[in-house]
Design an enzyme around this catalytic site. Structure first.
Site, PDB file in Angstrom:
ATOM      1  N   LYS C  78      23.614  12.722  -4.831  1.00 20.20           N
ATOM      2  CA  LYS C  78      23.476  11.277  -5.037  1.00 20.20           C
ATOM      3  C   LYS C  78      24.482  10.839  -6.092  1.00 20.20           C
ATOM      4  CE  LYS C  78      19.976   7.713  -6.064  1.00 20.20           C
ATOM      5  NZ  LYS C  78      18.621   7.446  -6.585  1.00 20.20           N
ATOM      6  N   SER C 153      15.923   4.160  -3.835  1.00 16.40           N
ATOM      7  CA  SER C 153      17.357   4.010  -3.912  1.00 16.40           C
ATOM      8  C   SER C 153      18.144   5.182  -3.320  1.00 16.40           C
ATOM      9  CB  SER C 153      17.765   3.851  -5.374  1.00 16.40           C
ATOM     10  OG  SER C 153      17.491   5.023  -6.110  1.00 16.40           O
ATOM     11  N   SER C 177      12.181   6.390  -5.746  1.00 15.20           N
ATOM     12  CA  SER C 177      13.510   6.429  -5.122  1.00 15.20           C
ATOM     13  C   SER C 177      13.843   7.699  -4.362  1.00 15.20           C
ATOM     14  CB  SER C 177      14.588   6.195  -6.179  1.00 15.20           C
ATOM     15  OG  SER C 177      14.712   4.819  -6.434  1.00 15.20           O
TER      16      SER C 177
END
Lengths: 100, 478, 490
Positions: C78, C153, C177
């Site tokens: 990420k 997210s 997330s």
């Protein structure tokens, strides 16, 4: 820009907060944030219903032993590497507008 | 102080703690590094980096707190002070706020023989900011200082004169140096001072509007800037003006304070506990351990030197001004047992030599033991005071012991009365006319004979014996 | 071997025994990623050195060294995790060209264990969002339905995994997330106990809530990945020194006498999508059939979790994001000259144009909550209620081993559907934020599909440092779900 005085966060207040946070906002953003954040805060305010007299606020939620660092020097990077991402530099120094 | 006003002064002293690495990362704290050499992703606030607290910083803060008679909080908290400034890499300064590590202490010091006690409101840990330099159209930033550990020591509004304020700052510096937690180097910025000052009519109990004079780095400037500011404020009040609460700076060239930006932008620092750091816990055991490591502090030491060792107050104060000098004094006087003489030798000869060669006492070319030995030799009558001075110089150059110098140079005092008698006989025989004059009443000539006898002995004759024998011989017949 | 179906342990084993080279594995996934990425937008950038990393692993093996339990396993990272020499943006314009000179601790740990970094995954800007629509680099698509959001997210992390662009990815979870996108994309996602994984080098959103974790295709992979990511790090003061158990070896799907708690508050308030309701009920009845004991527990303060979460997260974020000021790195507004520029303008323009709309909204909210006169009512109050909430959870875990709940009230929603109503978007997080507030471990395990063929997961939570209990129940659910090994076809 219409002043949303009736809202919890008026556009005047939004402008003040934006200044504190160093954020240039467009007129549109200012109005939107005023309305949206006022609405959100109205909803968030329900936490005031919880009785919390004498309760210490919780920051770190788990029990973690505080282990401190030994006073030892370690050089990780050269100043060139530190300055590599700088938008503007002079020699080995970072450059910004004149600060009075 | 002029007229009917009194000044109310409080000091915030920022002391740089004496560590190898910064408060929250492993960057060196060395003073004269190249531009941005003492930085790392943590100290320039790169994304994702986190603070890791240096244990020595906590230890030194606790020791300082104990020496300042503070209460040490079992749990203290680091907070974030949020504001934007280019010298502040993260957009916030990590600083203790409502739960500082040390609180409610006091400091004692003497000014012109009078004792003063000043309250310490708090002493808290924080990180220093970087340094900005103005260069043409720009400002340039060096973050070598960003993250240097500071202990901010805040006094109560208890000081009443510029001289008191300066003396208080000196006393703090002395204590911190005794503890070895701050080198007290003002030129390098290891000790900086903000002065809060207001004036009010005598007898008034309410405080006047205070002005802060920021970033003073010398004791003299503390005194001078406060003197100026007191006058400025009194004159303003007398003219019927209102004092504006503001931050001012001291201009040493113009001998004036001046307002540092008058922007009416009230700061809102939005303090909150730093979630990246855990509360600092000080256990009872740790506190006990640190208490044992606190050395005897200057005031107590000076008291002991006067009360137990018989030094004068002035001598004692001078000797304890630096921990190393006092240590040197104690070693030397332990060796010889003559405290007053040791104090004298240190304050005159030793300090003069050190000054001339720009050395500190720990670098002294004469060890405390050798100084003690020298004094012991004087007291035993082995050498005269005059010879001792010669030996002292020799010791300074050669770093030899006094015994060795006496031996190689043959400088032992002549205390053999028959040898001195013989020597004096020769002097008198060579100066018969002066002897006659002396005997006819010109007694002033006695000094002449002493000098001649000492010279004949190359200064090695015991002066007491020379006196005694001369008296006898001149008064009696030949 | 079928790399699409293989577990992390199987890939690594094959590489270490030279059945396949790390380079071949890397090439396979890189090629697949590059082919699928234009459709999904899951990657922000690929690591040009991926093949070199793989070759280095192969060389180690040829020299008889053991590159570790992740030998040759490609990972997607990420974009919140700093990667040395590889652009790290947090999906923000303000960090568009930032190249960190250091690795996040998690990244260096993965590398140390033999992983190959394939590239950086898309996300909501600074991890602020529940739909992955707040990315400077554009939204990520849900691989099960390209008109739907992948969740956020960590949307890129979940979408990449659901299509096997990578066998494993990292995520961060501040209020859900990891778990929410895992839920929307039909993969396993874990957020461990706060303090398990070092936060060093992970771009901070809300420091007291942020926790990293893995997204994987199976519970077994998740357990292995998690244990390699956890452990004490002296660079993060809030990182726990608790020993890290070998969760993957201790996995046990036996549900005999396991007490599964059901939160009264989560089930009774309604508002659950019928398909979600059915899936949760089915999971409970199946676990019961396997011998688990189902117990109703109550944590009344979960009612206030969303307000608490947003007040705390926004406050911390407003401060965490102050460092993005155009001075030392990152975006600086294109000023003609600095000479006559006022400092305030320098900051405001740079930050005003560098941050996206949602990030600015949260900075505004947080700045307000911390400002003079409001601190007590908002930040401080939320912190107090947070303590009470945590204590209620600790009490609830005296009665049960895990708490089972939905991850979200409904399956993945449509792109653009909720972006215009921030409060509506915030309320998506109602089931996930409590674990972050209380510091508890939580995970999302796929357990079924909606009628519209969108994945639906189950959330499991456990007491502090009790990840094993959660993983065991997760494994049991996985084994009866029929979801394991499913790949979204794009």
């Amino acid at each position: 820009m219409p002043d949303t005085k009736t809202s919890k966060l008026s556009t005047t207040e939004i402008t003040h907060i934006a200044k504190l946070a160093r954020l240039d906002l467009s007129a549109n953003e200012t109005t939107n944030y005023s309305l949206q954040l006022s609405k959100a805060l109205d909803y968030f305010e329900q936490i005031s219903q919880v009785e919390t007299l004498g309760i210490v606020p919780l920051v770190t939620p788990t029990e973690i032993e505080n282990i401190l660092r030994k006073d030892e020097v370690y050089k990780e990077l050269s100043s060139e590497e530190i300055l590599k991402n700088a938008p503007h530099k002079t020699g080995h120094l970072f450059t910004v507008p004149p600060v009075v | 102080m002029s007229r009917n006003f009194e000044a109310v002064i409080g000091l915030e002293v920022h002391a740089q703690l004496k560590t190898k690495s910064k408060i929250f990362c492993a960057d060196s704290t060395q003073f004269d590094a190249g531009d941005n050499e003492n930085t790392s992703p943590v100290s320039v606030g790169m994304p994702g980096t986190l603070p890791a607290l240096n244990e020595r910083v906590v230890e030194q803060a606790i020791k300082a707190g104990l020496a300042l008679n503070c209460h040490i909080r079992p749990v203290s908290i680091f907070a974030r002070k949020n504001y934007f400034y280019p010298d502040l890499p993260k957009g916030y300064q990590i600083s203790q706020y409502d739960k500082p590590i040390c609180e409610n202490g006091s400091v004692e010091f003497k000014l012109q023989g009078k004792a003063h006690q000043i309250r310490i409101e708090r002493a808290h840990l924080e990180e220093d900011a970087g340094k900005s330099t103005h260069f043409g159209d720009y400002t340039l930033l060096n973050y070598n200082r960003a993250g240097i550990p500071l202990l901010e020591i805040v006094s109560g509004p208890d000081l009443r004169s510029p001289a008191e304020a300066a003396e208080y700052a000196k006393a703090l510096r002395q204590i911190l140096r005794y503890l070895d937690v701050c080198d007290g180097n003002l030129e390098e910025g290891s000790l900086r001072c903000d002065c809060n000052i207001s004036v009010r009519l005598r007898g008034e109990t309410k405080l006047g509007t205070k002005v802060e004079i920021k970033n003073i780095n010398s004791f003299r400037f503390i005194e001078k800037s406060l003197e100026y500011e007191i006058e400025r404020q009194i004159e303003a009040v007398e003219r019927g003006e209102k004092i504006i609460q503001e931050t001012r700076l001291w201009d040493p060239d113009k001998n004036k304070t001046f307002s540092m930006r008058t922007k009416e932008d009230a700061q809102d620092y939005r303090y909150f506990p730093d979630p990246d750091l855990l509360p600092v816990i000080v256990t009872k055991e740790a506190l006990e351990k640190f208490k044992k490591e606190i050395p005897e502090l200057p005031l107590a030491r000076s008291r002991r030197f006067t009360e137990e060792l018989g030094l004068s107050e002035n001598d004692a104060d001078a000797i304890v001004s630096e921990r190393e000098i006092a240590d040197y004094f104690e070693s030397a006087s332990r060796m010889c047992g003559n405290f007053k003489a040791t104090a004298n030798w240190i304050m005159t000869e030793v300090l003069r030599e050190l000054n001339e060669s720009k050395l500190s006492i720990i670098q002294s070319r004469i060890t405390a033991e050798n100084l003690g030995a020298l004094i012991k030799l004087i007291d035993a009558g082995t050498i005269s005071g005059k010879i001792a001075k010669t030996i002292f110089s020799e010791m300074w150059t050669s770093e030899d012991s006094p015994e060795k110098i006496i031996k190689t140079k043959g400088l032992v005092q002549i205390s053999d009365s028959s040898a001195i008698e013989k020597l004096i006989d020769e002097v008198l025989a060579a100066n018969t006319s002066q002897v006659a004059e002396f005997r006819s009443g010109k007694t002033k000539l006695f000094g002449f004979f002493v000098g001649a006898a000492m010279k004949a002995s190359k200064g090695q004759a015991n002066p007491d014996l020379v006196n005694e024998i001369l008296q006898k011989k001149l008064k009696g017949g030949l | 071997m079928d790399l699409i179906k293989a577990s992390l342990a199987e890939i690594s084993q094959a590489v270490r025994t030279k059945k396949i080279s790390a380079l071949e594995v890397t090439k396979f996934f890189l090629e697949r990623s590059k082919k699928l990425n234009p459709t999904l937008n899951a990657f922000i950038c690929f690591d040009e050195t991926a093949e070199l990393q793989a070759t280095a692993i192969d060389q180690k093996i040829y020299q008889g060294e053991n590159p570790g339990p992740l030998a040759g396993v490609p990972w997607g990272i990420k974009d919140m995790f700093c990667t040395k020499g590889l652009k790290t943006t947090a999906a923000s314009k303000i960090l568009e060209n930032f190249i960190p000179p250091y690795d996040a601790t998690v990244v260096s740990q993965l590398k140390k264990n033999g992983a190959v970094i394939l590239g950086k995954l898309n996300q909501d800007e600074f991890a602020m969002g529940s739909s992955n629509e707040n990315s400077y680099f554009g939204a990520v698509k849900n691989p099960w339905n390209l008109n739907c959001v992948p969740g956020g997210s960590s949307g890129g992390s979940a979408a990449a995994l659901a299509t096997r662009m990578v066998p494993a990815s990292t995520g961060t979870d501040t209020g859900g997330s990891i778990r929410q996108p895992a839920n929307f994309c039909g993969v396993v996602g874990i957020k461990p106990t706060y303090g398990r994984i070092s936060r060093y080098g992970i771009i901070a959103y809300a420091s007291s809530l942020d926790q990293a974790g893995p997204l994987t295709n199976s519970v077994t992979d998740a357990a292995l990945a998690l244990e390699l990511m956890c452990g004490k790090d002296m660079k993060d003061a809030t990182c726990s020194s608790q020993p890290v158990p070998e969760w993957s070896k201790n996995l046990n799907s036996s549900m005999k006498s396991v007490r599964v708690g059901v939160l009264k508050e989560y089930m009774q308030d309604g508002g659950l999508h019928a398909d979600v309701q059915k899936t949760v009920e089915k999971s409970l009845s199946e676990l019961k059939a396997l011998g688990a004991e189902i117990i109703e527990v109550s944590v009344p303060l979960t009612k206030y979790a969303v307000p608490m979460y947003y007040l705390i997260a926004a406050s911390e974020a407003s401060s965490n994001l102050s460092r993005y000021d155009g001075v030392r790195y990152g975006h600086r507004s294109n000023f003609q000259s600095l000479a006559n520029l006022e400092l305030g303008e320098f900051y405001s323009k740079t930050r005003g144009e560098g941050f996206g709309e949602e990030v600015k909204r949260r900075i505004m909210l947080g700045t307000y909550c911390l400002s003079s006169g409001y601190y007590e009512a908002y930040y401080n109050k939320a912190g107090q209620v947070r303590r009470l909430l945590r204590d209620q959870f600790i009490a609830a875990f005296n009665q049960c081993d895990v708490i089972l709940s939905p991850v979200t009230a409904a399956p993945a929603f449509q792109l653009q559907e909720r972006i215009s109503d921030p409060l509506q978007m915030y309320l998506n997080d109602i089931f996930t934020v409590s674990t972050n507030l209380a510091g508890l471990p939580g995970m999302s395990v796929p357990f079924g599909f909606s009628e519209k063929k969108l994945p639906i997961g189950i959330q499991l939570m456990a007491a502090h440092f009790q990840e094993q209990k959660m993983l065991n129940v997760g494994l049991a659910l996985e084994s009866i779900s029929g979801m394991k090994g499913l790949v979204a076809n794009v």
